[in-house]
Enzyme design. Structure first.
Site: not given
Ligand SMILES: *Cc1c(COP(=O)(O)O)cnc(C)c1O
Length: 469
Positions: A115-117
């Site tokens: 999810f950090k993307d």
């Protein structure tokens, strides 16, 4: 002309900044974290107007007030389109139904499968846009045990005004994780394999940042989760998911696998902006400091326990300070007092009244390793879906703390199952395959330099390559 937000520190003593300075600042000079002086409000009609927009266009609408003064509206819209074009699902953050009125929000369709993307793909581009206007360059330096390095590298690759140096312990990260970093063919990306441990890498990075002469000369910067722009970018998927399920005319509940408190805090910000959120479940693995704090008021650091959901093996959740700031009526002195207790005694106490206030929106639940594996198996049996261990923690906690069944329950799915193939196979008997864009990862050529575990060597390497000097 939109009002510009000002950003203030949670400890009350750092200069007030505009968006572009906050983007580049990281930690505030008084040791606090930056937050906007007010949360920008979205009217019911503004939220309803997100219906039918692409993810990128919704992001541009939602983020406009946060970036005003730093980036113009059309400039922002161009950045969001570019940032999310590389995701391998056209909806960017799609929902999948797993039971009656119960969904997972798939946040793993970006280049590094986590999810950090969603935040970093945009924040890397914001860095470049702001730096270009200012005629500046930065040198991003970080250390990774494998997990966050690739997201930072993918965010910074090919950016004109950014160079990134990522240290990892040689031979101590998995092959897939190493290759996600070292196969990136971009001339501004430097992977450094250090002959040492992760802690050696981490302490070298700390030493580089405390070398003020170097820090100023190379414009050293980090892209860690305390960066306000990352939090802001994460509010977007709470809004898009909720709107898909009937908001603003319906309340929605979310369960969020939590480490540094950045993701779940973004859900809180979305609620402050006007999204009708019924509940936010803080889901943790055995590293349960937040669960203990919400139950007893005592935030007390203990030793980190390694688990099968390693991205949540965290004891000090930095972004929790931002919530405390609001609970303590935005009194920087009170927050500085709590943080002083934390560094002096390894603990602080949240008083009863403020705790009760937090409980109106938040619940917290801790999930054992066995329950995590059992949840992966159960979801696979009942739906055919493979989920990663972090997502499983979120689902198990979310189901335990679910409000009324009439309220749609959304569990945030923070990593692709192929990122944690061993745990997934152990739970389900199925080894998840890498998605198409990473199929040939194991054949791609690698680029990295191996350096001695020696600060002077690493410093000299960075000085000789960085374009910021
Ligand atoms: C970083 C991460 C988390 C934790 O997110 P925070 O914002 O630190 O709470 C959860 N799951 C995965 C897969 C992660 O990479």
């Amino acid at each position: 002309m939109k009002n510009r937000l000002s950003y203030i520190s949670t400890r009350g003593l750092a200069p007030v900044l505009g968006f572009d300075d906050v983007l580049l600042a990281g930690l505030a000079r008084d040791g606090g974290l930056y937050v906007p002086d007010v949360y920008p409000a979205m009217a019911k009609s503004d939220i309803a107007a997100l219906r039918g927009l692409s993810y990128a266009d919704a992001a541009a609408r939602i983020l406009a007030p946060f970036v005003a003064g730093g980036l113009g509206e059309s400039e922002l819209a161009e950045l969001t389109r570019d940032a999310y074009a590389g995701f391998d699902h056209p909806a960017v953050a799609p929902l999948s139904q797993i039971d009656a009125n119960e969904w997972i929000l798939e946040l793993y369709h970006g280049p590094t499968l986590a999810f950090k993307d969603l935040a970093l793909q945009l924040v890397g581009r914001m860095f470049d846009a702001v730096l270009k206007k200012r005629g500046e360059r930065i040198t991003v330096v970080g250390a990774t045990s494998g997990d966050t390095g690739s997201a930072a590298i993918e965010a910074c690759r090919d950016r004109d005004n950014v160079d990134i140096f990522m240290l990892h312990p040689a031979g101590r990260v998995s092959e897939v994780q190493r290759r996600q970093m070292t196969t990136v063919q971009a001339s501004n990306v430097y992977n450094i394999a250090v002959d040492g441990t992760f802690d050696d890498c981490q302490s070298m990075v700390k030493a580089l940042f405390s070398d003020h002469e170097l820090r100023d000369r190379l414009n050293l910067s980090a892209v860690n989760s305390i960066n306000w722009a990352r939090v802001a970018a994460q509010t977007v998927y709470y809004l898009t998911a909720a709107v898909s399920l009937g908001a603003p005319d319906r309340k929605i509940a979310f369960s969020v696998p939590t480490g540094n408190f950045g993701d779940v805090y973004a859900g809180y910000v979305a609620s402050k902006m006007g999204l009708p959120v019924e509940r936010l479940v803080i889901a943790t693995n055995m590293n349960d400091i937040l669960v203990r704090c919400l139950k007893t008021g005592s935030y007390a650091v203990t030793a980190v326990v390694p688990t099968i959901s390693p991205s949540m093996d965290i004891q000090v959740s930095s972004n929790f300070e931002r919530l405390l700031f609001d609970l303590y009526d935005r009194n920087g002195k009170s927050v500085a007092g709590l943080m002083g207790d934390l560094s002096a005694k390894g603990a602080f106490e949240v008083d009863r009244g403020h705790l009760a206030e937090a409980s109106a929106l938040f619940r917290a639940a801790e999930v054992s390793e066995d329950k995590t594996l059992a949840t992966m198996a159960e979801i696979h049996r009942s739906t055919g879906l493979l989920i990663d261990p972090h997502t499983a923690v979120g689902i198990a906690a979310g189901r335990r703390e679910r409000p009324d069944a009439a309220v749609p329950m959304v569990h945030l799915s923070t990593a692709h199952p192929a990122k944690f193939p061993d745990a997934v196979e152990r739970a389900t008997g199925v080894r998840p395959a890498l998605p198409a864009h990473l199929k040939d990862l194991l054949e791609r050529p690698e680029r990295y330099d191996r350096l001695d575990n020696d600060l002077a060597t690493v410093k000299q390497y960075i000085e000789s390559k960085s374009r910021a000097a």
